[in-house]
Enzyme design. Structure first.
Site, PDB file in Angstrom:
ATOM      1  N   ARG A  10       1.356  49.371  55.040  1.00  0.00           N
ATOM      2  CA  ARG A  10       2.263  49.920  54.028  1.00  0.00           C
ATOM      3  C   ARG A  10       1.472  50.168  52.747  1.00  0.00           C
ATOM      4  O   ARG A  10       0.348  49.689  52.590  1.00  0.00           O
ATOM      5  CB  ARG A  10       3.406  48.950  53.760  1.00  0.00           C
ATOM      6  CG  ARG A  10       4.330  48.720  54.927  1.00  0.00           C
ATOM      7  CD  ARG A  10       5.283  47.567  54.649  1.00  0.00           C
ATOM      8  NE  ARG A  10       6.072  47.788  53.449  1.00  0.00           N
ATOM      9  CZ  ARG A  10       6.615  46.825  52.706  1.00  0.00           C
ATOM     10  NH1 ARG A  10       6.430  45.560  53.022  1.00  0.00           N
ATOM     11  NH2 ARG A  10       7.341  47.127  51.641  1.00  0.00           N
ATOM     12  N   LYS A  86       6.211  37.667  58.099  1.00  0.00           N
ATOM     13  CA  LYS A  86       7.648  37.453  57.929  1.00  0.00           C
ATOM     14  C   LYS A  86       8.431  38.764  58.049  1.00  0.00           C
ATOM     15  O   LYS A  86       9.656  38.732  58.203  1.00  0.00           O
ATOM     16  CB  LYS A  86       7.954  36.770  56.593  1.00  0.00           C
ATOM     17  CG  LYS A  86       7.802  37.613  55.350  1.00  0.00           C
ATOM     18  CD  LYS A  86       8.300  36.831  54.141  1.00  0.00           C
ATOM     19  CE  LYS A  86       8.274  37.674  52.877  1.00  0.00           C
ATOM     20  NZ  LYS A  86       8.826  36.945  51.722  1.00  0.00           N
ATOM     21  N   ASP A  87       7.728  39.914  58.016  1.00  0.00           N
ATOM     22  CA  ASP A  87       8.382  41.215  58.193  1.00  0.00           C
ATOM     23  C   ASP A  87       8.406  41.668  59.655  1.00  0.00           C
ATOM     24  O   ASP A  87       9.008  42.696  59.968  1.00  0.00           O
ATOM     25  CB  ASP A  87       7.664  42.294  57.377  1.00  0.00           C
ATOM     26  CG  ASP A  87       7.834  42.121  55.873  1.00  0.00           C
ATOM     27  OD1 ASP A  87       8.829  41.483  55.467  1.00  0.00           O
ATOM     28  OD2 ASP A  87       6.976  42.610  55.124  1.00  0.00           O
ATOM     29  N   LEU A 133      18.968  36.854  52.129  1.00  0.00           N
ATOM     30  CA  LEU A 133      20.103  35.974  52.393  1.00  0.00           C
ATOM     31  C   LEU A 133      19.664  34.514  52.504  1.00  0.00           C
ATOM     32  O   LEU A 133      20.425  33.602  52.158  1.00  0.00           O
ATOM     33  CB  LEU A 133      20.814  36.389  53.677  1.00  0.00           C
ATOM     34  CG  LEU A 133      21.754  37.597  53.596  1.00  0.00           C
ATOM     35  CD1 LEU A 133      22.409  37.826  54.946  1.00  0.00           C
ATOM     36  CD2 LEU A 133      22.808  37.416  52.527  1.00  0.00           C
ATOM     37  N   ARG A 134      18.467  34.283  53.003  1.00  0.00           N
ATOM     38  CA  ARG A 134      17.947  32.917  53.086  1.00  0.00           C
ATOM     39  C   ARG A 134      17.854  32.292  51.694  1.00  0.00           C
ATOM     40  O   ARG A 134      18.298  31.159  51.466  1.00  0.00           O
ATOM     41  CB  ARG A 134      16.560  32.930  53.757  1.00  0.00           C
ATOM     42  CG  ARG A 134      15.844  31.573  53.731  1.00  0.00           C
ATOM     43  CD  ARG A 134      14.408  31.735  54.188  1.00  0.00           C
ATOM     44  NE  ARG A 134      13.631  32.611  53.319  1.00  0.00           N
ATOM     45  CZ  ARG A 134      13.020  32.221  52.217  1.00  0.00           C
ATOM     46  NH1 ARG A 134      13.091  30.960  51.814  1.00  0.00           N
ATOM     47  NH2 ARG A 134      12.325  33.080  51.483  1.00  0.00           N
ATOM     48  N   ARG A 135      17.281  33.034  50.761  1.00  0.00           N
ATOM     49  CA  ARG A 135      17.173  32.516  49.397  1.00  0.00           C
ATOM     50  C   ARG A 135      18.545  32.394  48.754  1.00  0.00           C
ATOM     51  O   ARG A 135      18.852  31.413  48.068  1.00  0.00           O
ATOM     52  CB  ARG A 135      16.254  33.423  48.571  1.00  0.00           C
ATOM     53  CG  ARG A 135      14.784  33.329  48.964  1.00  0.00           C
ATOM     54  CD  ARG A 135      13.936  34.377  48.277  1.00  0.00           C
ATOM     55  NE  ARG A 135      12.515  34.200  48.583  1.00  0.00           N
ATOM     56  CZ  ARG A 135      11.630  35.181  48.633  1.00  0.00           C
ATOM     57  NH1 ARG A 135      12.026  36.441  48.409  1.00  0.00           N
ATOM     58  NH2 ARG A 135      10.370  34.935  48.917  1.00  0.00           N
ATOM     59  N   ARG A 152      16.060  44.648  45.310  1.00  0.00           N
ATOM     60  CA  ARG A 152      15.104  45.230  46.238  1.00  0.00           C
ATOM     61  C   ARG A 152      13.875  45.694  45.478  1.00  0.00           C
ATOM     62  O   ARG A 152      13.877  45.801  44.267  1.00  0.00           O
ATOM     63  CB  ARG A 152      15.730  46.415  46.977  1.00  0.00           C
ATOM     64  CG  ARG A 152      16.676  46.070  48.105  1.00  0.00           C
ATOM     65  CD  ARG A 152      16.007  45.449  49.317  1.00  0.00           C
ATOM     66  NE  ARG A 152      14.794  46.164  49.732  1.00  0.00           N
ATOM     67  CZ  ARG A 152      14.770  47.277  50.442  1.00  0.00           C
ATOM     68  NH1 ARG A 152      15.898  47.848  50.846  1.00  0.00           N
ATOM     69  NH2 ARG A 152      13.625  47.834  50.796  1.00  0.00           N
ATOM     70  N   GLN A 156       6.129  44.072  41.874  1.00  0.00           N
ATOM     71  CA  GLN A 156       6.118  44.631  40.518  1.00  0.00           C
ATOM     72  C   GLN A 156       7.493  45.170  40.130  1.00  0.00           C
ATOM     73  O   GLN A 156       7.928  45.008  38.978  1.00  0.00           O
ATOM     74  CB  GLN A 156       5.064  45.741  40.422  1.00  0.00           C
ATOM     75  CG  GLN A 156       3.622  45.240  40.478  1.00  0.00           C
ATOM     76  CD  GLN A 156       3.133  44.945  41.892  1.00  0.00           C
ATOM     77  OE1 GLN A 156       3.863  45.106  42.872  1.00  0.00           O
ATOM     78  NE2 GLN A 156       1.894  44.511  42.006  1.00  0.00           N
ATOM     79  N   ARG A 158      10.457  44.170  41.205  1.00  0.00           N
ATOM     80  CA  ARG A 158      11.403  43.082  40.941  1.00  0.00           C
ATOM     81  C   ARG A 158      11.102  42.374  39.623  1.00  0.00           C
ATOM     82  O   ARG A 158      12.021  41.997  38.896  1.00  0.00           O
ATOM     83  CB  ARG A 158      11.409  42.111  42.125  1.00  0.00           C
ATOM     84  CG  ARG A 158      12.214  42.657  43.302  1.00  0.00           C
ATOM     85  CD  ARG A 158      12.289  41.685  44.443  1.00  0.00           C
ATOM     86  NE  ARG A 158      11.179  41.856  45.359  1.00  0.00           N
ATOM     87  CZ  ARG A 158      10.975  41.101  46.429  1.00  0.00           C
ATOM     88  NH1 ARG A 158      11.799  40.092  46.685  1.00  0.00           N
ATOM     89  NH2 ARG A 158       9.966  41.322  47.229  1.00  0.00           N
ATOM     90  N   CYS A 245      17.678  39.896  59.377  1.00  0.00           N
ATOM     91  CA  CYS A 245      18.011  39.815  57.962  1.00  0.00           C
ATOM     92  C   CYS A 245      19.489  39.500  57.737  1.00  0.00           C
ATOM     93  O   CYS A 245      19.919  39.305  56.609  1.00  0.00           O
ATOM     94  CB  CYS A 245      17.637  41.120  57.256  1.00  0.00           C
ATOM     95  SG  CYS A 245      15.860  41.338  57.092  1.00  0.00           S
TER      96      CYS A 245
END
Length: 308
Positions: A10, A86-87, A133-135, A152, A156, A158, A245
């Site tokens: 990415r 984790k992705d 959602l975990r956080r 989202r 940088q 966020r 997710c």
């Protein structure tokens, strides 16, 4: 080598930092790859990068960050793909394989508040921005008085939203901040007893075509066996729970000598229910232990749990 080794990634600053780390480790392990032009980094824009107006849950899940990269890998337009593990969805496309993981960074979450106060002293009713959602679930379980809104974007983006006053605080993976040289922005590093990390958080995985023996051999010196064991246990837990997710799931495996310890968590999105489990056993049986932990959590789930 007559053709460059092509690394797909990415285009976010963090993703590029991870691709550059992979490139540098390859060049250090194989002098021929240190020559100019021997390695090419190919930036691939994913669906997850294009969609910024919805949470990943609404957009279709975390596989949105790997789909286009894996398509290019399968079509041999790139030779290897570098992912934040984790992705990576629990099940990979046929013919593709994660063959190498680099040494894992610190997997904990960083809490960042605009005012510089810690989570437990954030004012009542303060706004926390996160797309996870975990956080969200774990924050609300600890501080039900807070309000959580979707956040989202890359690191940088966020942090800019936080500086612009869109929220009073946010959370980011400490591993990403460290790879970007930005760990000093963290107000507080959250202990896993407060915020259990995402499955495989802090781990970089390298994916290839299963039949590509040459690239597999190039990557062998880079592989961290302990990281692979820890992540295998966490992903086995996730596979049993059919995690996505849409499901607030956390897991963290640790290895001490020949022993693996795994903590797992499933929470209702509103934080009102948090289910936990812990298993210990031989590190050589990491996947079995992960599956057992996932089954133990699944057995505790009441009907309609994730609709809370």
């Amino acid at each position: 080598m007559t053709e460059p080794l092509r690394i797909g990634t990415r285009g976010s600053p963090l993703a590029l930092a991870q691709a550059h780390q992979t490139r540098d480790r390859l060049a250090a392990a194989h002098p021929a790859l240190a020559a100019p032009g021997a390695i090419e980094i190919v930036v691939i824009r994913t669906t997850g990068d294009r969609i910024q107006d919805r949470t990943l849950m609404e957009a279709g899940g975390k596989g949105l960050f790997t789909k286009e990269i894996e398509e290019d890998l399968a079509a041999a337009r790139i030779d290897l793909a570098v992912h934040s593990m984790k992705d990576v969805p629990t099940w990979l496309p046929e013919g593709l394989e994660i063959v190498c993981m680099l040494p894992r960074e610190d997997p904990r979450d960083a809490f960042i508040s605009a005012s510089g106060v810690r989570l437990d002293v954030l004012p009542q009713g303060a706004v926390v921005g996160t797309a996870s959602l975990r956080r969200q679930a774990q924050i609300l379980a600890r501080r039900p008085d807070l309000r959580v809104i979707p956040f989202r974007g890359n690191v940088q983006t966020r942090l800019r939203k936080l500086a612009d006053g869109e929220a009073d605080a946010t959370l980011l993976a400490l591993a990403g901040l460290r790879r970007l040289g930005m760990a000093d922005v963290a107000t507080e590093i959250l202990d896993p007893t407060v915020m259990l990390p995402a499955v495989a958080q802090g781990a970089i995985g390298i994916e290839i075509r299963s039949d590509d023996a040459a690239t597999r051999a190039l990557l062998a010196p880079l592989a961290c066996a302990e990281t692979m064991v820890r992540v295998s246990a966490e992903r086995a837990l996730l596979a049993v729970l059919d995690g996505s997710c849409r499901t607030p799931i956390g897991a963290l495996a640790r290895v001490d000598g020949d022993t693996l310890s795994l903590d797992g968590l499933v929470a209702a999105p509103d934080g009102r229910q948090v289910l936990r489990t812990a298993v210990h056993g031989p590190a050589a049986e990491a996947e079995r232990l992960g599956s057992e932990a996932g089954a133990a959590l699944k057995a505790q789930l009441p009907a309609g749990f994730f609709r809370a």
